[in-house]
Motif scaffolding. Structure first.
Motif, PDB file in Angstrom:
ATOM      1  N   PHE A 251       0.842  -1.206   0.000  1.00 32.41           N
ATOM      2  CA  PHE A 251       0.000   0.000   0.000  1.00 32.41           C
ATOM      3  C   PHE A 251       0.872   1.249   0.000  1.00 32.41           C
ATOM      4  O   PHE A 251       0.653   2.187  -0.785  1.00 32.41           O
ATOM      5  CB  PHE A 251      -0.920  -0.016   1.219  1.00 32.41           C
ATOM      6  N   LEU A 252       1.877   1.273   0.880  1.00 33.30           N
ATOM      7  CA  LEU A 252       2.770   2.423   0.942  1.00 33.30           C
ATOM      8  C   LEU A 252       3.579   2.566  -0.344  1.00 33.30           C
ATOM      9  O   LEU A 252       3.819   3.686  -0.817  1.00 33.30           O
ATOM     10  CB  LEU A 252       3.706   2.286   2.146  1.00 33.30           C
ATOM     11  N   ALA A 253       4.001   1.428  -0.918  1.00 34.60           N
ATOM     12  CA  ALA A 253       4.757   1.487  -2.171  1.00 34.60           C
ATOM     13  C   ALA A 253       3.914   2.063  -3.297  1.00 34.60           C
ATOM     14  O   ALA A 253       4.392   2.885  -4.093  1.00 34.60           O
ATOM     15  CB  ALA A 253       5.248   0.087  -2.543  1.00 34.60           C
ATOM     16  N   ALA A 254       2.643   1.650  -3.372  1.00 32.42           N
ATOM     17  CA  ALA A 254       1.747   2.195  -4.392  1.00 32.42           C
ATOM     18  C   ALA A 254       1.508   3.680  -4.161  1.00 32.42           C
ATOM     19  O   ALA A 254       1.458   4.476  -5.122  1.00 32.42           O
ATOM     20  CB  ALA A 254       0.420   1.439  -4.385  1.00 32.42           C
ATOM     21  N   LEU A 255       1.365   4.092  -2.915  1.00 34.57           N
ATOM     22  CA  LEU A 255       1.172   5.503  -2.588  1.00 34.57           C
ATOM     23  C   LEU A 255       2.381   6.325  -3.032  1.00 34.57           C
ATOM     24  O   LEU A 255       2.240   7.362  -3.715  1.00 34.57           O
ATOM     25  CB  LEU A 255       0.946   5.664  -1.086  1.00 34.57           C
TER      26      LEU A 255
END
Length: 347
Positions: A251-255
């Protein structure tokens, strides 16, 4: 080269380096928690920029249907997993929410006057489309093989990258796109003018870096993710779910990838396959950090941006070669500093 040219190149290098630093931290984050070298990180950069351009043109992007396809596949995978666990058909409320989310988002996109929306709202819509794909990719492709070797995870990561590049070509086409800048203002600093877009890039990058540092160093959830990175079995025994940790890091990587794409979209023309080269430069920064140190990885990524900018002035045809050659002395230096323990052969 004079002082004015050096300052202009330094501005470009720091601007690019700020984006590379975000990607380096993202790659490092995913690797330390899940042991996955997240090659598709670059696709979130490219898709973020191209989605933003599509929304700016007033076109409901087809990326939302890719999100819907992943949601359907994730729903089926969860149903099959639940049936194997309990022996019956069990559909939870969260599964229904995840399945219905992309279709509700698609209806919203087709109903809104996208071209007349403020840029902030278009950016939020791009984030809403792309960020959920991070946990979806982990659930579909990496969670079933979470205990596999690093090499197997790398092979799957490359396969996912190639599939997303093909899907990007299908969705966005071969033409590149560039969005309007957040602001057209410029500020004089000595002999040069600092572009406000460069200030946006550096400022947002610094904010994200500080937020990530605070999250992992000061919050209980951040420390739980770090615990899952150090010892998956120990974290599970302490009630920390490695599966949840994996989804959170994706999730953080996509953000981070999507925000990076939105930031650089007004600066350069982005194509469906541009993300790989951008994330590869972030990977060089994470290698400089030894895939361990967040501050050194960020500093290394800024160094990559500066070297790239000055290389473009002296030898633009070889700038990428010069940047990627940085890996060689870093690896040699780290190999000389590390203490190898040779395994004894069994007789």
């Amino acid at each position: 080269m004079n002082a004015q040219i050096a300052l202009i190149l330094g501005q470009d290098g720091i601007t690019n380096g700020a984006v590379y630093a975000l990607l380096a931290l993202s790659i490092l984050l995913v690797f330390t928690v899940t042991r996955v070298l997240f090659i598709p990180q670059g696709e979130f950069v490219a898709f973020g920029a191209l989605t933003m351009a599509a929304l700016q043109a007033g076109t409901p992007t087809r990326m939302v249907w890719l999100l819907a396809g992943f949601a359907v596949a994730e729903f089926l995978a969860d149903v099959i997993a639940a049936r194997r666990r309990t022996g019956g058909l069990r559909i939870g409320r969260w599964m229904i929410i995840k399945l219905s989310y992309p279709f509700a988002l698609a209806a919203l996109l087709y109903a809104l006057p996208l071209a007349s929306l403020p840029m902030v709202l278009r950016a939020l819509l791009a984030l809403a489309i792309l960020i959920p794909m991070g946990p979806q990719l982990y659930r579909l492709f990496f969670q079933p093989i979470a205990s596999a070797s690093t090499l197997v995870l790398l092979i799957v990561s490359i396969a996912v990258h190639l599939a997303l590049v093909g899907l990007g070509l299908l969705i966005f086409g071969p033409e590149g796109a560039r969005t309007d800048p957040f602001s057209d203002a410029s500020f004089p600093l000595g002999p040069i003018n600092i572009n406000s877009q460069a200030i946006w890039v550096v400022l947002v990058s610094l904010i994200l870096i500080v937020v990530l540092y605070t999250f992992f160093e000061r919050t209980m959830y951040g420390k739980a993710l770090r615990a899952a990175a150090f010892n998956r079995l120990g974290a599970r025994l302490m009630g920390i779910s490695p599966t949840l940790a994996g989804k959170a890091t994706f999730f953080l990587a996509a953000l981070i990838g999507t925000v990076s794409g939105i930031l650089i979209a007004p600066i350069t023309t982005i194509y469906f396959d541009s993300g790989f080269l951008i994330s590869l430069k972030g990977f060089v920064g994470s290698i400089i950090g030894g895939l361990v140190s967040y501050p050194i990885a960020a500093a290394g990524a800024v160094l990559v941006g500066l070297i790239e900018a000055f290389s473009a002035f002296w030898a633009s045809a070889y700038k990428d070669i010069i940047v990627f050659t940085l890996i060689i002395p870093v690896l040699v230096w780290r190999s000389l500093r590390s203490h190898h323990v040779e395994e004894e052969d069994d007789e």
